[in-house]
Structure formats: structure tokens, C-alpha cells
Design a protein around this motif. Sequence first.
Motif, PDB file in Angstrom:
ATOM      1  N   THR A 380       0.825  -1.212   0.000  1.00 58.79           N
ATOM      2  CA  THR A 380       0.000   0.000   0.000  1.00 58.79           C
ATOM      3  C   THR A 380       0.856   1.258   0.000  1.00 58.79           C
ATOM      4  O   THR A 380       0.376   2.331  -0.330  1.00 58.79           O
ATOM      5  N   GLY A 381       2.113   1.145   0.401  1.00 57.18           N
ATOM      6  CA  GLY A 381       2.972   2.321   0.550  1.00 57.18           C
ATOM      7  C   GLY A 381       2.785   3.023   1.879  1.00 57.18           C
ATOM      8  O   GLY A 381       3.458   4.006   2.170  1.00 57.18           O
TER       9      GLY A 381
ATOM     10  N   ASP B 143     -11.194 -16.324  -3.299  1.00 57.34           N
ATOM     11  CA  ASP B 143     -11.959 -15.118  -3.618  1.00 57.34           C
ATOM     12  C   ASP B 143     -11.396 -14.531  -4.909  1.00 57.34           C
ATOM     13  O   ASP B 143     -10.182 -14.492  -5.086  1.00 57.34           O
ATOM     14  N   PRO B 144     -12.263 -14.074  -5.808  1.00 58.05           N
ATOM     15  CA  PRO B 144     -11.759 -13.537  -7.086  1.00 58.05           C
ATOM     16  C   PRO B 144     -10.881 -12.299  -6.911  1.00 58.05           C
ATOM     17  O   PRO B 144     -10.095 -11.965  -7.798  1.00 58.05           O
ATOM     18  N   ARG B 145     -10.999 -11.634  -5.777  1.00 56.82           N
ATOM     19  CA  ARG B 145     -10.186 -10.437  -5.580  1.00 56.82           C
ATOM     20  C   ARG B 145      -8.747 -10.764  -5.157  1.00 56.82           C
ATOM     21  O   ARG B 145      -7.895  -9.901  -5.103  1.00 56.82           O
ATOM     22  N   ILE B 146      -8.498 -12.037  -4.851  1.00 67.35           N
ATOM     23  CA  ILE B 146      -7.119 -12.449  -4.524  1.00 67.35           C
ATOM     24  C   ILE B 146      -6.423 -12.746  -5.842  1.00 67.35           C
ATOM     25  O   ILE B 146      -6.816 -13.665  -6.564  1.00 67.35           O
ATOM     26  N   ASP B 147      -5.392 -11.969  -6.201  1.00 68.72           N
ATOM     27  CA  ASP B 147      -4.771 -12.257  -7.497  1.00 68.72           C
ATOM     28  C   ASP B 147      -3.290 -12.591  -7.384  1.00 68.72           C
ATOM     29  O   ASP B 147      -2.571 -12.548  -8.362  1.00 68.72           O
ATOM     30  N   GLY B 148      -2.846 -12.934  -6.199  1.00 65.82           N
ATOM     31  CA  GLY B 148      -1.462 -13.377  -6.083  1.00 65.82           C
ATOM     32  C   GLY B 148      -1.085 -13.522  -4.634  1.00 65.82           C
ATOM     33  O   GLY B 148      -1.862 -13.210  -3.738  1.00 65.82           O
ATOM     34  N   VAL B 149       0.116 -14.049  -4.437  1.00 70.14           N
ATOM     35  CA  VAL B 149       0.656 -14.068  -3.084  1.00 70.14           C
ATOM     36  C   VAL B 149       2.067 -13.511  -3.158  1.00 70.14           C
ATOM     37  O   VAL B 149       2.753 -13.675  -4.159  1.00 70.14           O
ATOM     38  N   VAL B 182       1.480 -17.683   4.650  1.00 72.22           N
ATOM     39  CA  VAL B 182       1.136 -17.156   3.323  1.00 72.22           C
ATOM     40  C   VAL B 182       0.803 -15.678   3.431  1.00 72.22           C
ATOM     41  O   VAL B 182       0.231 -15.235   4.426  1.00 72.22           O
ATOM     42  N   ALA B 183       1.229 -14.916   2.422  1.00 71.95           N
ATOM     43  CA  ALA B 183       0.917 -13.479   2.384  1.00 71.95           C
ATOM     44  C   ALA B 183       0.144 -13.185   1.100  1.00 71.95           C
ATOM     45  O   ALA B 183       0.738 -12.919   0.054  1.00 71.95           O
ATOM     46  N   PRO B 184      -1.190 -13.273   1.157  1.00 75.99           N
ATOM     47  CA  PRO B 184      -2.009 -13.051  -0.039  1.00 75.99           C
ATOM     48  C   PRO B 184      -2.093 -11.566  -0.403  1.00 75.99           C
ATOM     49  O   PRO B 184      -2.063 -10.700   0.475  1.00 75.99           O
ATOM     50  N   LEU B 185      -2.194 -11.314  -1.703  1.00 75.74           N
ATOM     51  CA  LEU B 185      -2.404  -9.952  -2.202  1.00 75.74           C
ATOM     52  C   LEU B 185      -3.829  -9.845  -2.715  1.00 75.74           C
ATOM     53  O   LEU B 185      -4.243 -10.635  -3.566  1.00 75.74           O
ATOM     54  N   ALA B 186      -4.576  -8.891  -2.190  1.00 75.42           N
ATOM     55  CA  ALA B 186      -5.951  -8.664  -2.645  1.00 75.42           C
ATOM     56  C   ALA B 186      -5.973  -7.373  -3.454  1.00 75.42           C
ATOM     57  O   ALA B 186      -5.344  -6.392  -3.064  1.00 75.42           O
ATOM     58  N   ARG B 187      -6.667  -7.413  -4.590  1.00 69.11           N
ATOM     59  CA  ARG B 187      -6.728  -6.208  -5.428  1.00 69.11           C
ATOM     60  C   ARG B 187      -8.168  -5.896  -5.807  1.00 69.11           C
ATOM     61  O   ARG B 187      -8.947  -6.785  -6.108  1.00 69.11           O
ATOM     62  N   GLN B 193      -3.988  -4.731  -1.188  1.00 72.08           N
ATOM     63  CA  GLN B 193      -3.760  -4.950   0.240  1.00 72.08           C
ATOM     64  C   GLN B 193      -3.084  -6.295   0.426  1.00 72.08           C
ATOM     65  O   GLN B 193      -3.322  -7.231  -0.327  1.00 72.08           O
ATOM     66  N   ILE B 194      -2.228  -6.351   1.427  1.00 67.24           N
ATOM     67  CA  ILE B 194      -1.526  -7.600   1.693  1.00 67.24           C
ATOM     68  C   ILE B 194      -1.977  -8.128   3.056  1.00 67.24           C
ATOM     69  O   ILE B 194      -2.175  -7.351   3.985  1.00 67.24           O
ATOM     70  N   GLY B 195      -2.193  -9.428   3.128  1.00 67.85           N
ATOM     71  CA  GLY B 195      -2.584 -10.035   4.400  1.00 67.85           C
ATOM     72  C   GLY B 195      -1.519 -11.033   4.820  1.00 67.85           C
ATOM     73  O   GLY B 195      -0.544 -11.242   4.109  1.00 67.85           O
ATOM     74  N   SER B 196      -1.703 -11.633   5.980  1.00 71.99           N
ATOM     75  CA  SER B 196      -0.789 -12.704   6.330  1.00 71.99           C
ATOM     76  C   SER B 196      -1.507 -13.718   7.191  1.00 71.99           C
ATOM     77  O   SER B 196      -2.298 -13.372   8.067  1.00 71.99           O
TER      78      SER B 196
END
Lengths: 461, 452
Positions: A380-381, B143-149, B182-187, B193-196
Motif C-alpha cells: 500500500t505504501g 476469492d476472485p479479488r485475490i490475485d497473487g501471493v 502465506v501473504a495473499p495480495l488482494a486487489r 492490500q496484503i494479508g498474512s
Amino acid sequence: MLDRDLVEAAIAVGLSGGADFAEVFVEDRQSVSAFLDDGRVEELTSGRDRGAGIRVISGETTGYAHTADLSAEGLRHAAAAAAAVSRSSSNPETVVLAPSEPGGTTVVTYPETVPKATKVAMLRTADDAARAASNSISQASARYSDGRRKILIANSEGVWATDDQVRTLFSVSCVASGDTGMQTGRESIGHTMGFELFDEFDVADLAERVAKRATTKLAAKPSPSGELPVVIKRGGGGVLFHEACGHGLEADLISKGASVFKDRVGEQVANPDITLIDDGTMAREWGHFSYDDEGHAASRNTLIENGVLTDYMWDHIRARTQGRGSSGNGRRQSYQHLPMVRMTNTYVLNGREDPDEIIAQTPYGVYVAQLGGGQVNTATGDFVFGMLEAYLIEDGKITEPLREGNLIGNGPKVLHDIDALGNDFEMGHPGMCGKDGQGVPVGDGQPTLRVSRLTVGGTAA
Amino acid sequence: MSSQRSADGIHELARHVVSLARADEQVEVYAARGRSTTVRVHAGQVESIRSGDSTGVGIRVVRAGRQGFASAGTLDREIAFETLDEARSNAALAEPDDDVGLVEPDGVGFPELELFSPDLLTLTDETRINNALLVEHIVLGLDPRIDGVRVAAFSDAWGEASIVSTQGVDVWSKGGSCSVSVAPLAREGDDTQIGSGVHAVRSPLDIDIEFAANDGVERALSMLGATKPESGRVAALFDARVSASLMGIVAGTLSGDRVNRGRSPFGDRLGEIIASPLLTIVDDPTDGSSLAADIHDGEGLAARRNVLIDAGQLDRFLYHSESARRAGTSSTGSAVRGSRSTPAVGVLSLVVGPGSTPNAELVSSVGEGVLVEAVNGLHSGVNAISGDISVGVRGRMIRNGQLAEPIREATMATTLQRMLLDITAVGSEVEVLPGGVRSVPMVVDSVSLSGK
């Protein structure tokens, strides 16, 4: 550090499964630390660590094995473990290692040649100076430490590089006590150099400065909260750039889409006055070295030029996938760790303004003389860092001291919100940067500057 | 003192070095050995497999009230002997103090705990890779909004440590654990946003990959669309992780060593009420269900349960041998250390709560305020001496007793002293966090939230 034939044999074992690349990293680290607290020299400690890490890259997969056993058997065992990632078999060609100029030859006085008693005596000097500086000082501590790190990196591309990194550090912390409770001050001086550090820097001056800072804060009032203009003193806030954009410009995070700066090379990402450099060649500075931990020579890299994003920072593996060279930013904490993209000395070049004018033209805001550590979410920065020494600016003048608090902001936004840049560049204090569980020494610097709006996390309304 | 089962190697080495002590000196040897492996995957491919042994020996010598220490990252006998000499020469330069000295065994019995699961030794790289790939695969499908880790990983490690001293300490212990993270990236639009998510256990048979995946995804998704909140004084509900971080800092200020040195904001408050009666904080390393459990402390005394704050009252400070001697009391078995440093005073296994409010009722009990789900900048934003706290926060606003919009780029400020007194509700269901800390959510009435 290790015979050439042992290293060549380990590389050969690393390549034996048909791998594309094999590397041997050897490290020999020695350190001494002396600590004074509560008026007494409490402890001297020394440490010694030696070991090797062997890296094998096969396609997109890296195998890594480390060992403290530097015998032929120990290295062969580690190389075989690292090579397990490559499944085919082949008869690799013999690797020809080409030694490059040894790194790290500027030290005048190696710390191990200085009697420990001399090091201990400086602690006493600092303690006396801190306590003499103010009657409010209720506690002082001082730490001396030096470290010498010799490394050897050899790989299947023929690299054979050695470096000898010597760092010397002195830190003082003080507690001042008064009617309002306790307040603290701390500061370190540290450089990539030997014991000659103390020919230039006086530990008594350092202790006096720290003691006065803690004492001043006894009268501090709560920091304001909310968005305010923030002026950051020269040398006191390079960490702003380290967190606000430095991490986001590391190629490993870029390649995973975990940075707000992905796909933005060539774009205006900052105020046009901003030129940001990462520079491992900057002799004596805390993040300096001759060779990085992958055997690439240190380099001065322009990341942002006149506000335009020019490049990211690269290590061997990320550069390789892009068909370009490393920028000399491949670093690791120790032989037990895989290298990754890391900053070295990160700084912003001078602007044109008179620093006094920057303050004078700020009707109300916060003046930060020294920022503390920070943290960033690169996706997010959003970043946060602490104010170790801060004052209120009222009617263009620095007035009352403020209690500690955090500043929070967003990297891409802050780069545009810098609306004044001074002409008084200075490097800051030695820092330790943590990423994915690995710490490496880094430096930073900047001229006095103003951010038009940053969120100040105080308790005053 | 009874010895745990002895292992060849480190324990023999430690005993041997101690046997070289001279008549007028105390010697303590801490020897450790371990092995760890980490597999990281990305986009369905193995990114790296890292493994290796670590070894170390740390030797403390005390002679005439002077302490010296030296360490080496090897178990080589000759180097261990050199390290003993180095520690001796270091001791000669320290200034003497009557309170300096090694711990004397106190007869407290060792808890019976099994901290090492032999199942760890059955792990193969194939299993590790499959676990890491599986957590990434599950995350991408949730979830479709998760597009990577950013990263998906499986790690396991085990280690053993021996402590032997001239004062009769002679202990050995072994432990291990493994984890999937795991650290998923949601877009969504321009917002990333990154989660863990993490799940850590002693035996690989107990690993819950779905838990880590769900937790990480939930944390990433919940922050999409987060904005900067208005500034003001609000009630705050800390989730269990945030409670653990902040109460961990409180527990750190209750170190007897800090108290002795005038560096604790609670140094002169023993026996007094320093917190809401709803709050109890305990250090309990004797509960084997926690990954932070331990048989002995860093000086070889039995690990034991210590109540720090009991229903708001400051019950005790934590001590190791030197700090206890200085304070005229005895060690609480609270020495923490590795092979590269001398023991310090610390919390072994923190337990926060439980309180009396069902966790599910905490949001509605707040009414208007903020749920704090993550804090950052703790290392720079909390001054454990003055007690000032100012940290970055992320979470959700609470409106009309319901969770509302997510927030980011805000700070929360208060002081440790005030925060403890401002606690108005503590959750009744304890959550076990990945490192073994047990904690509950809690409500603190009134912190300064700084945003717009």
C-alpha cells in the motif's frame, strides 16, 4: 579464507545436477562489545562465527544449504544438499575463477589491535560526560562495539571476490527524571571504518548531546494529532525515504506485484526537486562495502532523478530474469541466509532552499530533529516512523519540545507532498534495516525538508 | 539438580568445558545445536529450499564479581577452549560488583513437557513443497479479488540446548515446530492490500493449511477500500493479536532488571492497582500446549508460572539471578537468551486474560469506536520507559455496535499507564497465537486516533 580448490570442488558439486548456477559464500565474522550501565562497566563480550552458504539455481528454483563445517567434507555435503533442487545429471565444464581486486583496504586501525581496556575507558568517559551534562540524568548507558566481517564469494560465472568489512559503533542512552516522569534520549555514531572513528568523533560530546536531549524532553508537551506540515532536519530523516519509497523500489517486491511502484519507471513519482540515490560506494558510511554478498562491486545507483523514477534496485537473481546486470544490492545477514535485494546508503541530494527559511515560512507545524525507526507496508505504501526529538513550529519559529509520537503517511503521496528542500545535506545515523527476518546495516541522509501534510500521531487534540 | 536426558555432543561438550573451571571462578556453558528448513513457493513454482545446521556455544566466566562472556558459532572443542579463555580475559576488564554471579539451583521441579515431536524428522522436501503449494493454491481459489501471493512458505526447525555450570546447573532440552505461512495480495481497482496467515504447531500432522489460508485471505480482503479516518478520541477494541503485542510490552516493563535500573514506569508500584480489575497477565511456560512452553529458563532453572498482574494489581516483577540478587529476592526463572549473548530478563510464554465478556459481544459493547486489527511501528512508537505509545493502526470503524468501514494510515496514541486503567472489557475466549502466546481481545475506552 578458503583454498581455491575447495571452493571449485564445491561449485562443481553444486552444478552436478545440471544446475544453471552455483555459488559459494564464506563468512568469517568477529565482534567485540563492551557495555556500561548503571554507572558500571558490566560486561565485555566477544563473538566469532564462521561458515559457508552454498546456493544452486536451477531454472526458477534456488537451493541453499549452510554449514559451519568448512572442511572439504562439510562443503561437499552442503553443496549436495543445495544441488538437490536440480534433478537432471550432467558433466559440468570446469569453472575458471577470476579473482577481482580484494575489497576493504581503507581501515587505518583495525579494532582488534586496540587494547580492550582502551575501549572500556571510553565507556567511562561517556558516562561521566552524560551525568555532568544535567542534574536530571537518572540513568545512562553506553555501548562500544566493533565488528570485522570477511567474506568470499565465488560462483560458476567465474566470480571470485573478497571483502573485509570493518564497522565501529558507539551508542549512548540516557534517562532523565523529573516531576513529569521519565524521558529518554539516545544516539549512535557508527561508520564503516576502524578505531580511527574516535579520532574524529568525541564520545563525551555525544553523551552530552544525548543527556541534554533527554532533559529537554522532560518539559515536552503532548504532540498534536492530525495532518500537519512537518519539517525534518538535515540528516535526521533519511529513514523517510528508506521507508516511503526505498523498500518499494526493491526488484524482488516489484516482481511479485507487492509494491506500489511496479510499472512506474519513467513516471513523475515525486516533486521535481527530488533526486534519490542508493550508494554502496559511499566510503565510511554505515551501509558501505566494496562487494555485495553476491560478489558484485558496490555501485551508485540513481533511483529517482528530478522526480522521475529511473530504476529499481537489483540482486543477481532478479537481474538475471530481466537479462540485465545486478545493481550491487544483493545482501544477506549471514552465511545462514539467502541474499535478497537490500538498500545500502540511501539519500536525497540537496535542493536550493535555505533551511532557516523553510522553518520561517512554516506558520504552524512540527519540526523533527531526529526520526527513529520505521516500517512500511510496500503493497500500500503506508509507512510509519517514530519521532525521537521533535518541536512545535509556531509563527515560523521552533518553540516547545514535543513528546514522542509516530508519523504516518503514504509513500507515493509523501514524495509529491515534499514542498521545500534545503541546501544543507547531511548523512544521518547508522541504521539496521530488517526485511523478511534479516538485518543488514544501512545508512541514509537528506537535506532539511518540509512535507506539506503528514499525520502526526500525538495525544493533544 | 536433576538432569534431563543427556545427548551426546553438546551436553558432553558443555560439561567438559565447565570441568576446566579454576578454583576461584564460576563458569557457565550454554551449547546449542539445531537444524531448520524453509521452502518458499510462488506462482505454483518452488522458489527456494533453504536448509542448514546452526551451532553455537556461549561461555560466561565470573571471577571476583567480574563477568566476561564469549561465544563461537561452532561446537569445535578447540575453539570452545579458546572461547573460555576469551571469556576469562573479558571478565578481567569488567568492573566488579557483589551481585554479579551465576544462578544457584533452587530445587524447583522441572515441568514434564514433550516439546519435540519425532514426526518432524519424517518430513521430506516433497511434503514441505506440497504444503507450501497447497496453501498458495487454496488462497488463490478463495476469492476472485485475490490475485497473487507475495510468498507462501513451509518451515520446520528443531533444536537442542544444554546449560551446565560450576554452581550445579546441568540441564538439556530439545524442541521443535513447523509452520505454514502465506501473504495473499488482494486487489480491487487501484487498491492493493496484503494479508498474512500462519499456522504453527509442534507436529506436522497437526498443521492446518486451510486455517492459514483463510486467515491470510480474510486479513487481506478486509482492508480493501480502507480509508483514513477522522481524528478524535475513541474507544478501541484490540483483537487478540494486538492485545498480545501491547500487553507483551507491558509485561516487558515488569522486568526486575529494568526496575532495578530505574527504567520501568511501574518500578515503584508493586502491590498497587495499576490496571483495570478486568485484567490479568501471566507468564506461563509450563503449559505444553503453547509453542512458547519451556522446561527451563536461560540459566537452567525450572520454568514456572508467574502471575504479573492479578485482577489489576501488580503482583510481581520477573527476575533472573543477577537482577534478583540486586533486588534482594530470588530468580523467578525468567532468564531468556541464545548462545550468543548473556541472559536477560524476559517473558517466556505470555498469557493475557481471560476476562468475562464473550468475545462475540465485544463489538456491540463498544457502540462507537474502532476495531484495531494490526499495529505497526511498535519498535519506534512505544517508549517502555516513559510509557508513551504512538503506533500505526489498521482495522475497522465500529458504528452503532456494528463493524463498519475499514481504516488505514492512522495512528493511535495513549500511554501504557493510562491504557491499563482504561480497559473496560476483556474477552472470555482465549486465542492461541502462532508463536504460542495466548491472548484475548479487549476494549480500551479512549485512545487518540489520528487520521485526517
